[in-house]
Motif scaffolding. Structure first.
Motif, mmCIF file in Angstrom:
data_model
loop_
_atom_site.group_PDB
_atom_site.id
_atom_site.type_symbol
_atom_site.label_atom_id
_atom_site.label_comp_id
_atom_site.label_asym_id
_atom_site.label_seq_id
_atom_site.Cartn_x
_atom_site.Cartn_y
_atom_site.Cartn_z
ATOM 1 N N ARG A 68 0.806 -1.182 0.008
ATOM 2 C CA ARG A 68 0.044 0.171 0.052
ATOM 3 C C ARG A 68 0.910 1.455 -0.045
ATOM 4 O O ARG A 68 0.651 2.097 -0.709
ATOM 5 N N ASN A 104 1.510 -0.578 -11.384
ATOM 6 C CA ASN A 104 0.178 -1.183 -11.393
ATOM 7 C C ASN A 104 0.263 -2.262 -10.340
ATOM 8 O O ASN A 104 1.378 -2.680 -9.881
ATOM 9 N N LEU A 105 -0.818 -2.764 -10.080
ATOM 10 C CA LEU A 105 -1.279 -3.802 -8.961
ATOM 11 C C LEU A 105 -2.127 -4.950 -9.395
ATOM 12 O O LEU A 105 -3.320 -4.426 -9.466
ATOM 13 N N PHE A 109 -4.785 -6.950 -7.358
ATOM 14 C CA PHE A 109 -5.195 -6.721 -5.896
ATOM 15 C C PHE A 109 -5.319 -8.367 -5.509
ATOM 16 O O PHE A 109 -5.654 -9.204 -6.264
ATOM 17 N N ASP A 131 -8.089 -8.602 -3.464
ATOM 18 C CA ASP A 131 -9.469 -8.883 -3.722
ATOM 19 C C ASP A 131 -9.794 -8.867 -5.357
ATOM 20 O O ASP A 131 -9.049 -8.085 -5.893
ATOM 21 N N ASN A 168 -11.625 -7.050 -7.168
ATOM 22 C CA ASN A 168 -12.062 -5.628 -7.498
ATOM 23 C C ASN A 168 -12.554 -5.189 -8.662
ATOM 24 O O ASN A 168 -11.707 -4.116 -9.290
ATOM 25 N N LEU A 169 -13.447 -5.873 -9.145
ATOM 26 C CA LEU A 169 -13.840 -5.575 -10.769
ATOM 27 C C LEU A 169 -15.297 -4.962 -10.833
ATOM 28 O O LEU A 169 -16.063 -5.093 -9.917
ATOM 29 N N ARG A 211 -5.854 -6.157 -16.415
ATOM 30 C CA ARG A 211 -6.189 -4.512 -16.105
ATOM 31 C C ARG A 211 -4.757 -4.171 -15.499
ATOM 32 O O ARG A 211 -4.555 -2.845 -15.833
#
Lengths: 285, 362
Positions: free
Chosen positions: A52, A84-85, A87, A89, A91-92, A148
């Motif tokens: 983070r 970029n990351l 994640f 989760d 998260n889409l 992504r």
């Protein structure tokens, strides 16, 4: 290892405190360009907080860090297009299709939309590209997350538990993708609970415990340093024996068995990263 | 804050948010209510209607004279029947409030002063019949050419009609309710739809993916723009569907936009407080009620304490400004005060939002 000597990530005495809780407690390391660097540790060890901070989503309490040569606090906006990351989760946007998702993020990163189609092909989602994300399986969503994260061709890619919840085949595909990216010069920082994965992918790993780095080296060095030097010997009478390779007495025993032609198989008991972790943290992941 | 980076978020939300049932409800419900009010209420001032069934054996001016005597506030709906029995039946069935049986040569008889018979058929208790009976005598005297026994001099005391009276009589309930519903739309979009969009981003953690590319401020401004565009489209649609056009568009639009900014500002704050869109949806009724209710009671006589409280609320000020803007008349005084109150709330909302953003960015 395709890493060059130029550090792409440098971290010096980085810390993040939440009140009296020291989530990250003065860690230092650097990641060379093209290197795959693993952050390993229990839940709450400080891996995600470190990511983070490095991705500019949390301000450190103390210490400094640079990513791609830019300070993570003062030059946060300059870092954003370069990283970029993936994640932890999924998260889409569930109401968007896979293609709409990538087009949206392409616009956000001011990347050409044509890259979305290339990435859909790369992660094997071309046929499902126009389906709503909510109809995707876990594996498909994870592949879309990876696509992504690659939309802006990041110089540093962070992966937070990228294979969690994936079936073995999807996990294998993802690991191959990480290797390819690394081979193409992308610097990768990943966190994982899977020691075999870290062993396979990472050029170096750092073990975190209670916000501190307790060991940092290549997997091989760590295994040699903390693993047992022993082998399991199967004799002609089907009996199994463990011999320590650094014990002269065991060496004499092994030599005798071999002279007598009694040895059927020998398996080296090379330490695993799991063993290293247990040795360092006192309990398995 | 970079517009080129906000634009993709704005476009995505504009298209995607309306697919969310909660956002759709926030827009559709007030819009439907506005159209319903537009159909139910009329622009005309409310009138008192009385049904009269009559049978006249010859020509008569009685019914026209009766309407003149009743005045504009009473509308007499008269229906002629072929015979007395039919008139009786109408009254007995309560299809008419009162029945009149007018003999041949009635008007001439009245003019000559021969007192011709006039049969009035009515129920035992019917206030509409009482009203017609009361004005009948005056109408007959007029037909007889008699001077009134006294000249009535009406003196209007110096008390202007209340805003509510003026609005109802001059603006009409239909237009009043369209304004109230426009304010409701702004509140529903600003304080329900916009925070739902933001809370869903936080809940699904897609917000984390956004702030990898842009700043939190960029995201917030994009959401605010989405809310503003939703307001403009839906209020425009409401006015078009109800056929209501503001006489002073600048005042109407100015009030609408400043209120929208305030509501969206507070909505974005709410979106940060409630991390879960469903939780926000559940509590929205409690949050929206004190915001929307003042829009529906503008101009009504209220106790002084309530009046003062209403003057401090952005929605009650906005509805007053918008009524002035719609009618082109100053039903409500102190236009400047209205804008000051709304802008003060707007400033408060965005100051709090800025503080939240600074904390979040840190």
């Amino acid at each position: 290892m395709t890493a060059s000597a130029t550090p792409m990530v440098t971290v010096e005495q980085l810390a993040k405190h939440y009140g009296s809780v020291r989530a990250v407690d003065g860690i230092s390391f650097s990641v060379a360009a093209g290197e795959v660097f693993g952050l390993l540790g229990h839940n709450g060890a400080g891996k995600t907080t470190t990511i983070r901070m490095l991705t500019g989503r949390t301000r450190p309490t103390a210490g400094q860090a640079t990513v791609a040569g830019y300070d993570i606090v003062a030059e946060r906006d300059k870092i954003k297009p370069l990283i970029n990351l993936v994640f932890e989760d999924q998260n889409l946007y569930e109401r968007l299709s896979g293609r709409e998702t990538l087009h949206f993020f392409a616009d956000l990163y001011q990347a050409p939309r044509s890259r979305a189609d290339d990435l859909l092909e790369l992660v094997g989602l071309t046929e499902a590209a126009d389906r709503k994300v909510k109809t995707y399986s876990t594996g498909m969503k994870q592949r879309l997350l990876v696509a992504r994260a690659l939309i802006n061709e990041p110089r540093v890619l962070f992966l937070d538990e990228p294979t969690r919840g994936l079936d073995p085949s999807s996990a294998r595909d993802l690991r191959d993708l990480v290797k390819n990216l690394s081979a193409q010069g992308t610097t990768i920082v990943l966190t994982t609970h899977y020691m075999e994965e870290a062993d396979e992918l990472c050029d170096r790993v750092a073990f975190l415990s209670q916000g501190k780095i307790v060991a940092l080296d290549t997997p091989r060095e760590l295994k040699l340093r903390y693993g047992q030097r022993s082998a399991t010997v199967l004799l002609d009478d089907r009996s199994e024996h463990t011999v320590r390779l650094d014990d002269p007495a065991d060496a004499d025993r092994l030599a005798a068995w071999m002279r007598d032609g009694r040895v059927l198989t020998i398996h080296s008991n090379e330490g695993t990263l799991e063993d290293v972790f247990i040795a360092l943290a006192g309990r398995p992941l | 804050m970079r517009f080129n980076l906000m634009l993709p978020i704005f476009r995505k939300d504009l298209r995607d948010a309306i697919r969310d049932a909660r956002v759709l409800v926030a827009v559709i419900v007030p819009l439907g209510l506005g159209i319903l009010y537009g159909q139910i209420f009329s622009d005309e001032a409310p009138t008192f209607e009385v049904d009269i069934a009559y049978h006249a054996a010859g020509q008569t001016q009685l019914l026209d004279t009766l309407q003149t005597a009743a005045g504009p506030a009473v509308k007499l709906i008269v229906t002629a029947y072929d015979d007395e029995a039919a008139v009786r039946e109408q009254v007995a069935n309560e299809d008419a409030d009162i029945g009149l049986v007018i003999p041949a040569g009635f008007d001439e008889g009245v003019a000559e002063g021969s007192s011709p018979p006039l049969t009035v058929i009515r129920g035992q208790t019917n206030s509409d019949a009482d009203l017609v009976t009361a004005i009948l005598d005056g109408a007959l005297r007029t037909m007889a050419g008699q001077q009134p026994p006294a000249t009535i001099q009406q003196e209007i005391i110096d008390e202007p009609p209340s805003a509510a009276q003026a609005i109802v009589e001059e603006l009409g309930l239909r237009r009043y309710f369209v304004v109230a519903v426009a304010v409701m739309l702004v509140a529903m979009i600003g304080m329900l739809a916009v925070p739902v969009i933001l809370a869903e981003e936080a809940e699904k953690k897609t917000l984390d993916a956004l702030v990898m590319a842009v700043s939190y401020t960029d995201v917030i401004v994009a959401k605010a723009l989405v809310g503003l565009v939703y307001v403009v489209i839906s209020v425009g649609l409401l006015l078009a569907l109800t056929g209501v056009a503001p006489e002073q568009p600048a005042l109407f639009i100015g009030a609408l936009l400043t209120l929208s900014l305030a509501m969206i500002g507070f909505g974005l704050l709410l979106g940060g407080v409630f991390k879960n869109a469903n939780q926000l949806n559940t509590w929205s009724g409690f949050i929206l009620l004190p915001v929307i209710a003042p829009a529906f009671i503008a101009g009504l006589p209220m106790p002084d304490v309530v009046e003062v409280l209403l003057k401090l609320l952005p929605t009650s000020q906005a509805v007053q400004l918008m009524i002035n803007g719609l009618s082109g008349r100053a039903y409500f005084a102190d236009t400047w005060l209205g804008f000051v109150v709304i802008l003060a709330w707007t400033a408060l909302a965005y100051l709090l939002l800025l503080r939240t953003l600074q904390r979040r960015e840190a």
